[in-house]
Scaffold this motif. Structure first.
Motif, PDB file in Angstrom:
ATOM      1  N   TYR A   1       0.835  -1.212   0.000  1.00 31.80           N
ATOM      2  CA  TYR A   1       0.000   0.000   0.000  1.00 31.80           C
ATOM      3  C   TYR A   1       0.864   1.254   0.000  1.00 31.80           C
ATOM      4  O   TYR A   1       0.669   2.164  -0.810  1.00 31.80           O
ATOM      5  N   LEU A   2       1.834   1.301   0.913  1.00 30.49           N
ATOM      6  CA  LEU A   2       2.646   2.513   1.024  1.00 30.49           C
ATOM      7  C   LEU A   2       3.491   2.743  -0.217  1.00 30.49           C
ATOM      8  O   LEU A   2       3.596   3.864  -0.716  1.00 30.49           O
ATOM      9  N   MET A   3       4.098   1.646  -0.742  1.00 27.44           N
ATOM     10  CA  MET A   3       4.907   1.777  -1.962  1.00 27.44           C
ATOM     11  C   MET A   3       4.054   2.270  -3.120  1.00 27.44           C
ATOM     12  O   MET A   3       4.469   3.163  -3.877  1.00 27.44           O
ATOM     13  N   THR A   4       2.855   1.677  -3.256  1.00 27.22           N
ATOM     14  CA  THR A   4       1.981   2.105  -4.344  1.00 27.22           C
ATOM     15  C   THR A   4       1.637   3.572  -4.191  1.00 27.22           C
ATOM     16  O   THR A   4       1.723   4.350  -5.147  1.00 27.22           O
TER      17      THR A   4
ATOM     18  N   LEU B   1       1.314  -1.238 -11.933  1.00 27.73           N
ATOM     19  CA  LEU B   1       2.418  -1.177 -10.963  1.00 27.73           C
ATOM     20  C   LEU B   1       2.097  -1.891  -9.637  1.00 27.73           C
ATOM     21  O   LEU B   1       2.953  -2.610  -9.121  1.00 27.73           O
ATOM     22  N   PRO B   2       0.889  -1.692  -9.039  1.00 27.81           N
ATOM     23  CA  PRO B   2       0.635  -2.362  -7.762  1.00 27.81           C
ATOM     24  C   PRO B   2       0.847  -3.875  -7.828  1.00 27.81           C
ATOM     25  O   PRO B   2       1.307  -4.482  -6.859  1.00 27.81           O
ATOM     26  N   TYR B   3       0.544  -4.467  -8.986  1.00 31.41           N
ATOM     27  CA  TYR B   3       0.733  -5.912  -9.084  1.00 31.41           C
ATOM     28  C   TYR B   3       2.208  -6.278  -8.987  1.00 31.41           C
ATOM     29  O   TYR B   3       2.557  -7.256  -8.323  1.00 31.41           O
ATOM     30  N   THR B   4       3.067  -5.474  -9.618  1.00 25.86           N
ATOM     31  CA  THR B   4       4.497  -5.790  -9.531  1.00 25.86           C
ATOM     32  C   THR B   4       4.987  -5.653  -8.088  1.00 25.86           C
ATOM     33  O   THR B   4       5.835  -6.423  -7.644  1.00 25.86           O
ATOM     34  N   PHE B   5       4.407  -4.689  -7.332  1.00 18.47           N
ATOM     35  CA  PHE B   5       4.777  -4.567  -5.919  1.00 18.47           C
ATOM     36  C   PHE B   5       4.348  -5.810  -5.152  1.00 18.47           C
ATOM     37  O   PHE B   5       5.088  -6.313  -4.302  1.00 18.47           O
ATOM     38  N   SER B   6       3.122  -6.276  -5.446  1.00 23.77           N
ATOM     39  CA  SER B   6       2.640  -7.477  -4.765  1.00 23.77           C
ATOM     40  C   SER B   6       3.610  -8.626  -4.989  1.00 23.77           C
ATOM     41  O   SER B   6       3.946  -9.371  -4.060  1.00 23.77           O
ATOM     42  N   LEU B   7       4.063  -8.768  -6.236  1.00 21.54           N
ATOM     43  CA  LEU B   7       5.014  -9.843  -6.541  1.00 21.54           C
ATOM     44  C   LEU B   7       6.320  -9.651  -5.776  1.00 21.54           C
ATOM     45  O   LEU B   7       6.856 -10.588  -5.176  1.00 21.54           O
TER      46      LEU B   7
ATOM     47  N   VAL C   1      12.951 -13.431  -5.553  1.00 28.48           N
ATOM     48  CA  VAL C   1      12.865 -13.741  -6.974  1.00 28.48           C
ATOM     49  C   VAL C   1      12.909 -12.426  -7.752  1.00 28.48           C
ATOM     50  O   VAL C   1      12.182 -11.491  -7.431  1.00 28.48           O
ATOM     51  N   PRO C   2      13.786 -12.323  -8.735  1.00 24.79           N
ATOM     52  CA  PRO C   2      13.946 -11.028  -9.413  1.00 24.79           C
ATOM     53  C   PRO C   2      12.834 -10.670 -10.381  1.00 24.79           C
ATOM     54  O   PRO C   2      12.849  -9.577 -10.933  1.00 24.79           O
ATOM     55  N   LEU C   3      11.839 -11.562 -10.564  1.00 21.39           N
ATOM     56  CA  LEU C   3      10.818 -11.291 -11.583  1.00 21.39           C
ATOM     57  C   LEU C   3      10.018 -10.023 -11.278  1.00 21.39           C
ATOM     58  O   LEU C   3       9.704  -9.238 -12.181  1.00 21.39           O
ATOM     59  N   GLY C   4       9.674  -9.812  -9.992  1.00 17.67           N
ATOM     60  CA  GLY C   4       8.865  -8.647  -9.620  1.00 17.67           C
ATOM     61  C   GLY C   4       9.542  -7.355 -10.036  1.00 17.67           C
ATOM     62  O   GLY C   4       8.937  -6.505 -10.698  1.00 17.67           O
ATOM     63  N   ILE C   5      10.808  -7.238  -9.669  1.00 20.45           N
ATOM     64  CA  ILE C   5      11.535  -6.004  -9.989  1.00 20.45           C
ATOM     65  C   ILE C   5      11.722  -5.860 -11.493  1.00 20.45           C
ATOM     66  O   ILE C   5      11.645  -4.752 -12.033  1.00 20.45           O
ATOM     67  N   PHE C   6      11.882  -6.990 -12.181  1.00 18.76           N
ATOM     68  CA  PHE C   6      12.013  -6.940 -13.637  1.00 18.76           C
ATOM     69  C   PHE C   6      10.736  -6.384 -14.265  1.00 18.76           C
ATOM     70  O   PHE C   6      10.777  -5.489 -15.106  1.00 18.76           O
ATOM     71  N   LEU C   7       9.577  -6.913 -13.808  1.00 20.43           N
ATOM     72  CA  LEU C   7       8.304  -6.427 -14.347  1.00 20.43           C
ATOM     73  C   LEU C   7       8.115  -4.946 -14.027  1.00 20.43           C
ATOM     74  O   LEU C   7       7.623  -4.174 -14.860  1.00 20.43           O
TER      75      LEU C   7
END
Lengths: 496, 496
Positions: free
Chosen positions: B74-77, B116-122, B129-135
């Protein structure tokens, strides 16, 4: 609280927002906030519908009933909130400026409106218990009293009123008339609340009357005019600031309300994605040997459906935006058609849910894609109908460039016809090519944005082609820009 | 696509919205829609937090981790969406008017931001796992490219630009500069995406840099100025239309964004009520012998909490509205403080959830009421800080009537100090009167709206009392309205 004209009060208590920016701007922001609240409340009740978990193996009658009940709550909420919103527009056409007290009264009014969906939920879940309808009536009475307080306060401090009313000689008659209109619904609801204890089907009937009151009263007035002859002029003039049917709505507020609905619908989708489609770390370890990419691969169709839905909502907003750029005033008929379009736009998350969740079963997939096509078709055809309604009264409602023969008319037509045609084609092709229905649907969702981008180009090509064809048929020796314009003028009245 | 100045194109293809209403209005509506979308996206991520089911008997570490992860999302988003929103404001200060292509490009940009919020969730669920930051990086690059396309398109058709830039001699330099600013973040993200495959902690570091890029670059520029001497004037002038820190933000857009956040927060509450607090017909039959009133009685505290929360959100909006009535321009510091206030307002549904759900356990009840008080305090104190920041640059930021010594200053002070004081008092009294903490909290929520209604009266009483006291102490022979004004002028600089 003090005298009528309040000359005794010191200046720093009276007219505070007259000074800090003009009061009109202040009213503007309060109205935007009210529009945002009302549009969100109207739309957000689709969430319980989409959150209804449907597992095909247990799709029994109770689930069906639950789903139907929730759809009913959504539609009732949407309808009633738009009625309340229209009344709110009318009220603040009378009250031109606000001060702190009015802002707080308006907040109280909004709070009561947000509670209405809950009373609907009760009514639908317990149709045989009169408590739901009783609470509904209490809410409507509270709203009516708050609005009456707003009217009374504004007439007590006339600098808050619309200048046309504030300087009118018939101010007392205006007040009487507007109070009557504001308290008409609550009075009926008071009767309904009493009925709810004795014979509550009658209470339901009264409730429906309250919702359609503006239309009923308009029809009654029309009948009365026919039978008794036209009314006397002063009352006719009063009607201008009331809940009259044929008065144009404030274009700005129609836009703000529509923006709110589109924005919340576009955003509800990502909420579902974030809540449901983040895989569980343990499941990833167990089923996919720790490969997150493989785990996300199973959600692929969800993402595709999300982007497709967002693109659809966004482009419907885009078409709406283009339409209202050319609109001068929104007539009541346009407001009604726009509301219907918005109600279907609010149903789009349901379409997303259907296309993404039921993919495993081939039969349900076909069904859900048809439901999606139908929802998109309805949303876009009512948008198209809004434009048609504007064209019917084009002198009043449209800017010259979008009227018949105007230079933006053909483009506008193409923009608004794109989604109805595309969804109809998609629906039809699912009947013939059942196996490829998903592919067709996704193709449509991807192709339409590009069609919008290239629309101007495609239209020019089509018009040029038509012009060339015309030039071939009757051998006129003077082709030129005049000719192309003629071709377009001929093209315009044709239906798609 | 055609020539540079496009004189060959027929008139009906060029400049469509120049005619249908002016293009400025068209840009206005697109910006309102973007504001609505962004404010909803920023706020709606609080829902997964409040939907986390907490049963005290199983409040173990995994639930705690889940809750912390969701609060972090929430805060990051919220933070990142407000950064994107600020960049969007800057961009459309350069681009003054829009056409269809720009509107579609803006929609594409918005669609990517909502993802973007979905990538934060990941990222939060799978920190290793680096996938979240990659997305995430892919999203930021897409947004950057869309914005670069907007800039390129607008400079290609200069009638879309802000007139000041369109008629500037340094247009090419402007374009270079703005493209550089727009593509700076995406370039860093490209590096981060590459890093994510090899050494992803570095990727996280780069990501944080991207978020704080405007601040970092400002600080770097400041240091450079100190060391190398001031820069040359042309670049200084360029800064006016860029992502510069100390430039005032558009007041209108700050209001629109804030309205969106307040509206969605007020509305999220009723959604929870409608989904969770409609009793099940079978349970009513079994447990309450068919008495719906008795069944609803068990939800009584929920309704009380709902009305309390709505009143709190509504009145915080009211204070914000009053504040911005007196604001002339929103400086960057005010924007930042306002964002922090909004982030806590977004946390209010959590406060509601806490005060309503955990009532059965006396210990948790105390905790949850303290959490609620703290959230309300933070939300309101940052609002107060926004006002303080405005006062620090009052000549630029405030209308005369709200400045030190202005006649609305004391009232403004009282309005903004009401909630911090009330929540602080409520928090303190829960420490002494543990048994009555719920009663105290609800008393506060009921009393504050009345305090707002009577604020003007109370303030006048307090000022009159102070004036009377002053008259008693030094025996001056000429009491009058001048005296009361003096008393107020003395009162103003005092803290609460």
């Amino acid at each position: 609280m003090a005298g009528h004209q309040a000359p005794e009060q010191p200046l720093d208590v009276q007219g505070d927002d007259e000074d800090a920016g003009d009061g009109l701007q202040s009213s503007h922001r309060m109205l935007s906030f009210s529009d945002a609240l009302l549009s969100i409340i109207a739309t957000v009740m689709i969430l319980p519908v989409t959150h209804t978990k449907i597992y095909p193996e247990e799709f029994d009658k109770s689930i069906q009933q639950l789903l139907a009940a929730r759809v009913a709550v959504y539609l009732m909420t949407f309808l009633l909130v738009t009625v309340a919103w229209t009344a709110h527009i009318r009220l603040f056409q009378v009250v031109g400026k606000i001060d702190d007290t009015l802002a707080l009264l308006n907040l109280a009014c909004m709070m009561t409106i947000t509670f209405l969906p809950y009373t609907f939920s009760l009514m639908v879940t317990f149709p045989d218990v009169p408590l739901g309808i009783f609470l509904f009536c209490v809410c409507v009475i509270t709203i009516g009293l708050a609005q009456a307080a707003i009217v009374g306060y504004a007439f007590h401090y006339p600098h808050l009123l619309n200048p046309q009313i504030a300087h009118s000689a018939h101010k007392a008659a205006f007040r009487q008339h507007i109070l009557g209109l504001v308290l008409r619904g609550p009075a009926l609801c008071f009767a309904a609340a009493l009925c709810s204890f004795f014979f509550f089907p009658l209470a339901y009937l009264l409730m429906v009357t309250v919702i359609f009151l503006p239309y009923v009263s308009k029809a009654a007035g029309w009948c009365k005019d026919r039978i008794m002859g036209p009314r006397d002029p002063p009352i006719q003039r009063l009607e201008f600031f009331t809940f009259d049917l044929h008065e144009p709505l404030s274009k700005e507020r129609v836009e703000a309300f529509s923006d709110g609905v589109y924005a919340i619908v576009a955003t509800l989708l990502i909420l579902d994605i974030c809540e449901d489609n983040v895989p569980d770390p343990k499941a990833v370890e167990a089923q996919f040997h720790g490969s997150l990419v493989a785990a996300l691969g199973t959600f692929g169709p969800h993402f595709l459906a999300y982007f497709g839905s967002f693109a659809t909502v966004g482009l419907l907003w885009f078409a709406h935006h283009s339409l209202f750029l050319h609109v001068r005033r929104a007539t009541r008929a346009m407001g009604l058609l726009n509301t219907l379009a918005l109600a279907f736009v609010g149903g789009l998350p349901l379409a997303y849910q259907q296309t993404s969740a039921l993919r495993q079963q081939p039969h349900e997939e076909l069904e859900s894609i048809r439901v999606s096509c139908a929802i998109i078709f309805c949303a876009s055809i009512f948008q198209f109908a809004t434009w048609t309604a504007a064209l019917l009264r084009e002198r009043e409602a449209l800017h010259p460039s979008a009227r018949f023969g105007g230079r933006e008319h053909a483009l506008m037509f193409a923009k608004l016809a794109l989604y109805p045609c595309a969804s109809l084609v998609a629906f039809a092709s699912t009947c013939f090519l059942r196996r490829f229905s998903t592919a067709i649907f996704h193709l449509m969702q991807v192709a339409v944005p590009f069609a919008f981008l290239l629309l101007r180009l495609l239209l020019r090509l089509a018009l040029a082609l038509l012009g060339a064809l015309r030039r071939l048929a009757p051998p006129t020796p003077a082709p030129g820009p005049q000719d192309a314009r003629d071709a377009r003028a001929q093209l315009l009245p044709e239906p798609c």
